[in-house]
Design a protein around this motif. Structure first.
Motif, PDB file in Angstrom:
ATOM      1  N   GLY A  91       0.825  -1.208   0.000  1.00 36.91           N
ATOM      2  CA  GLY A  91       0.000   0.000   0.000  1.00 36.91           C
ATOM      3  C   GLY A  91       0.852   1.247   0.000  1.00 36.91           C
ATOM      4  O   GLY A  91       0.557   2.226  -0.694  1.00 36.91           O
ATOM      5  N   THR A  92       1.935   1.218   0.761  1.00 37.77           N
ATOM      6  CA  THR A  92       2.857   2.352   0.804  1.00 37.77           C
ATOM      7  C   THR A  92       3.635   2.455  -0.500  1.00 37.77           C
ATOM      8  O   THR A  92       3.840   3.551  -1.022  1.00 37.77           O
ATOM      9  N   ALA A  93       4.050   1.325  -1.041  1.00 37.47           N
ATOM     10  CA  ALA A  93       4.837   1.322  -2.278  1.00 37.47           C
ATOM     11  C   ALA A  93       4.062   1.932  -3.443  1.00 37.47           C
ATOM     12  O   ALA A  93       4.646   2.539  -4.337  1.00 37.47           O
ATOM     13  N   LYS A  94       2.728   1.798  -3.431  1.00 39.03           N
ATOM     14  CA  LYS A  94       1.903   2.357  -4.500  1.00 39.03           C
ATOM     15  C   LYS A  94       1.722   3.866  -4.354  1.00 39.03           C
ATOM     16  O   LYS A  94       1.386   4.544  -5.320  1.00 39.03           O
ATOM     17  N   ARG A  95       1.913   4.387  -3.154  1.00 41.04           N
ATOM     18  CA  ARG A  95       1.636   5.792  -2.878  1.00 41.04           C
ATOM     19  C   ARG A  95       2.872   6.670  -2.791  1.00 41.04           C
ATOM     20  O   ARG A  95       2.774   7.891  -2.890  1.00 41.04           O
ATOM     21  N   VAL A  96       4.030   6.068  -2.576  1.00 40.32           N
ATOM     22  CA  VAL A  96       5.256   6.834  -2.343  1.00 40.32           C
ATOM     23  C   VAL A  96       6.334   6.349  -3.298  1.00 40.32           C
ATOM     24  O   VAL A  96       6.460   5.159  -3.550  1.00 40.32           O
ATOM     25  N   ARG A  97       7.098   7.300  -3.847  1.00 40.76           N
ATOM     26  CA  ARG A  97       8.243   6.923  -4.680  1.00 40.76           C
ATOM     27  C   ARG A  97       9.489   7.566  -4.106  1.00 40.76           C
ATOM     28  O   ARG A  97       9.424   8.594  -3.428  1.00 40.76           O
ATOM     29  N   ILE A  98      10.621   6.968  -4.384  1.00 41.88           N
ATOM     30  CA  ILE A  98      11.888   7.460  -3.860  1.00 41.88           C
ATOM     31  C   ILE A  98      12.684   8.080  -5.005  1.00 41.88           C
ATOM     32  O   ILE A  98      12.717   7.549  -6.116  1.00 41.88           O
ATOM     33  N   THR A  99      13.301   9.235  -4.741  1.00 42.98           N
ATOM     34  CA  THR A  99      14.078   9.938  -5.760  1.00 42.98           C
ATOM     35  C   THR A  99      15.499   9.378  -5.798  1.00 42.98           C
ATOM     36  O   THR A  99      15.885   8.570  -4.948  1.00 42.98           O
ATOM     37  N   GLY A 100      16.259   9.848  -6.738  1.00 40.79           N
ATOM     38  CA  GLY A 100      17.643   9.403  -6.850  1.00 40.79           C
ATOM     39  C   GLY A 100      18.487   9.808  -5.661  1.00 40.79           C
ATOM     40  O   GLY A 100      19.469   9.139  -5.331  1.00 40.79           O
ATOM     41  N   THR A 101      18.114  10.916  -5.011  1.00 41.90           N
ATOM     42  CA  THR A 101      18.876  11.383  -3.846  1.00 41.90           C
ATOM     43  C   THR A 101      18.356  10.804  -2.544  1.00 41.90           C
ATOM     44  O   THR A 101      18.876  11.120  -1.478  1.00 41.90           O
ATOM     45  N   GLY A 102      17.296   9.975  -2.624  1.00 46.99           N
ATOM     46  CA  GLY A 102      16.803   9.299  -1.425  1.00 46.99           C
ATOM     47  C   GLY A 102      15.612   9.958  -0.763  1.00 46.99           C
ATOM     48  O   GLY A 102      15.152   9.491   0.271  1.00 46.99           O
TER      49      GLY A 102
END
Length: 64
Positions: A9-20
């Motif tokens: 559920g979290t993985a579908k709503r949040v993305r991580i940038t190249g800088t973290g």
């Protein structure tokens, strides 16, 4: 010890940038657009950085 699973559920709503940094969508941007001004709709369209207070818990849910 079993492997840690990603909270889907979290993985579908949040993305991580190249800088973290963690990025999330803004609320109020799903429906009823006829009542919202164009300026407001464009502002809501941009992703937001997750607050540092929430980032720690979200990273744990994502398995980072």
């Amino acid at each position: 010890m079993p492997k840690q699973k990603t909270h889907k559920g979290t993985a579908k709503r949040v993305r991580i940038t190249g800088t973290g940094k963690l990025m999330r969508e803004q609320a109020n941007n799903q429906h009823k657009f006829e009542h919202k001004s164009g300026t407001r709709k464009r502002r809501l369209d941009r992703d937001q950085v997750v607050s540092p207070a929430d980032a720690k818990n979200l990273k744990k849910l994502l398995g980072l």
